[in-house]
Design an enzyme around this catalytic site. Structure first.
Site, PDB file in Angstrom:
ATOM      1  CB  CYS A  76      -0.908   0.151   1.274  1.00 45.58           C
ATOM      2  SG  CYS A  76      -2.192  -1.302   1.156  1.00 45.58           S
TER       3      CYS A  76
ATOM      4  CG  HIS B 234      -3.619   3.229   1.672  1.00 44.87           C
ATOM      5  ND1 HIS B 234      -3.862   2.827   0.308  1.00 44.87           N
ATOM      6  CD2 HIS B 234      -3.773   2.184   2.379  1.00 44.87           C
ATOM      7  CE1 HIS B 234      -4.113   1.424   0.185  1.00 44.87           C
ATOM      8  NE2 HIS B 234      -4.111   1.202   1.440  1.00 44.87           N
TER       9      HIS B 234
ATOM     10  CG  ASN C   8      -6.893  -0.983  -0.254  1.00 52.38           C
ATOM     11  OD1 ASN C   8      -6.065  -0.340  -1.001  1.00 52.38           O
ATOM     12  ND2 ASN C   8      -6.473  -1.463   1.037  1.00 52.38           N
TER      13      ASN C   8
END
Ligand code: UT7
Length: 331
Positions: free
Chosen positions: A116, A256, A286
């Site tokens: 990520c 994020h 995501n």
């Protein structure tokens, strides 16, 4: 000699058309729209469901948008750095494939594997190339085709992830705007909680690894959540303190997009109201390395020259960090 700063001078993005909604997921696994929305903030995610298409096919339109908007010849690009955990192939790099597909024949590049934090770590790399004075036009891409490594029978992970790509162009800043500071971290105590078990040199692909579903994301969500909530908030507070930035100084937080509750906790810790936080997890889920540049892409028309922006992420590794930049152009 004055320090050369690296500025983002253009943004591009791309998401595939197909929308995987919570309602559709209800027909695939034992879940429901209400649980997904309240626990994650996600309503739908985009999926690249065409056979024979890969991460590079998501990244190419994002990069081409930059070339078109800036009227740039692909031959002018010096380097393309790609953050991804879903490369088209183990090798060559996705960067190599993107360069080939867009005709960036004078460029070199490579992939950065940081889950990520793929975009943040790639951005730091690209920024250093510009600051060195050797490179003038570096493209940084965050791209992931997460649907390639999601087990759509595992309700704990399949509801979270989506596919997408975002890209930025870095050039030497002509004023004091651009990337100002960064704090990036990695801690291998997180390996066991978020990883893909097989397909690497530790456990090469075999019939056994495929049968045991070892080529999908493994995540112990609750543990990752706990670390992410404190990790992302702490590093944002740290970069603000280090640079004497108050919440009033910050125009935007670009977090994020892993879980709306993690984003809220980070914004609260920074003392930011919701209108200063870019949130698109509801419609994209995501997308791993793509979340941050996809936010910049969606919000770029609202950004003003001089805006103080904090980018921050937490993810597999563990990896986490924050980058502070001053936006370089008016929309
Ligand atoms: O971007 C990379 C980094 N990743 C992250 O930052 C993700 C961090 N983790 C999370 O966002 C959250 O942990 C999840 C969204 C993955 C899970 O949310 P949670 O609130 O931590 O749920 P949980 O795993 O503690 O599960 C709570 C309950 C369990 O049932 P019991 O044991 O309480 O009866 C689960 O079995 O919810 C159940 N559950 C579900 N129920 C309906 C788990 N997944 C689902 C589901 N639908 N999809």
């Amino acid at each position: 000699m004055d320090k050369i700063r690296a500025a983002i001078t253009a943004v591009g993005g791309y998401v595939p058309e197909y929308k995987l909604t919570n309602k559709k997921l209800e027909t695939m696994v034992d879940t429901n729209d209400e649980w997904i929305k309240t626990r994650t903030g996600i309503s739908e995610r985009r999926i690249l469901n065409e056979k024979g298409k890969a991460s590079s096919d998501l990244a190419v339109p994002a990069v081409k948008e930059i070339l078109e908007n800036k009227n740039l010849d692909p031959l002018d690009i010096d380097c393309i750095v790609v953050g991804t955990v879903t490369p088209d192939m183990m090798f060559p790099s996705t960067s190599n494939i993107i360069c080939h597909k867009i005709g960036a024949k004078n460029a070199w590049g490579f992939d950065v594997s940081a889950a990520c934090c793929g975009f943040l770590f790639s951005l730091e790399t690209g920024v250093s190339f510009i600051e060195s004075g050797k490179y003038k036009k570096v493209i940084v891409v965050g791209v992931d085709k997460m649907s390639a490594i999601v087990d759509y029978t595992d309700r704990a992970t399949c509801i979270i992830f989506g596919d997408g790509a975002g890209a930025v162009l870095l050039e030497p800043s002509t004023d004091d705007t651009g990337v100002q500071d960064s704090i990036l971290k990695t801690d291998g105590t997180g390996i066991e909680f978020l990883h893909m078990k097989a397909g690497g040199s530790l456990e090469p692909a075999s019939h056994e690894t495929v049968s045991a579903k070892k080529h999908f994301i493994f995540q112990e969500g609750k543990t990752v959540f706990k670390h992410a909530v404190t990790g992302m908030a702490d590093v944002c507070a740290e970069i603000m303190q280090k640079n004497n930035l108050s919440s009033d100084d910050i125009a935007w937080l670009v977090p994020h997009q892993a879980n709306l509750r993690i984003i809220d906790a980070t914004a609260n810790r920074m003392g930011l109201s919701k209108d200063k936080v870019m949130i698109n997890i509801g419609h994209y889920g995501n997308t791993t390395a793509a979340t941050i540049p996809l936010c910049l892409w969606e919000w770029q028309n609202q950004l003003k020259k001089g805006d103080n922006i904090i980018l921050s992420a937490f993810g597999g590794g563990f990896t986490w960090g924050a980058i502070w930049l001053k936006w370089s152009y008016d929309a």
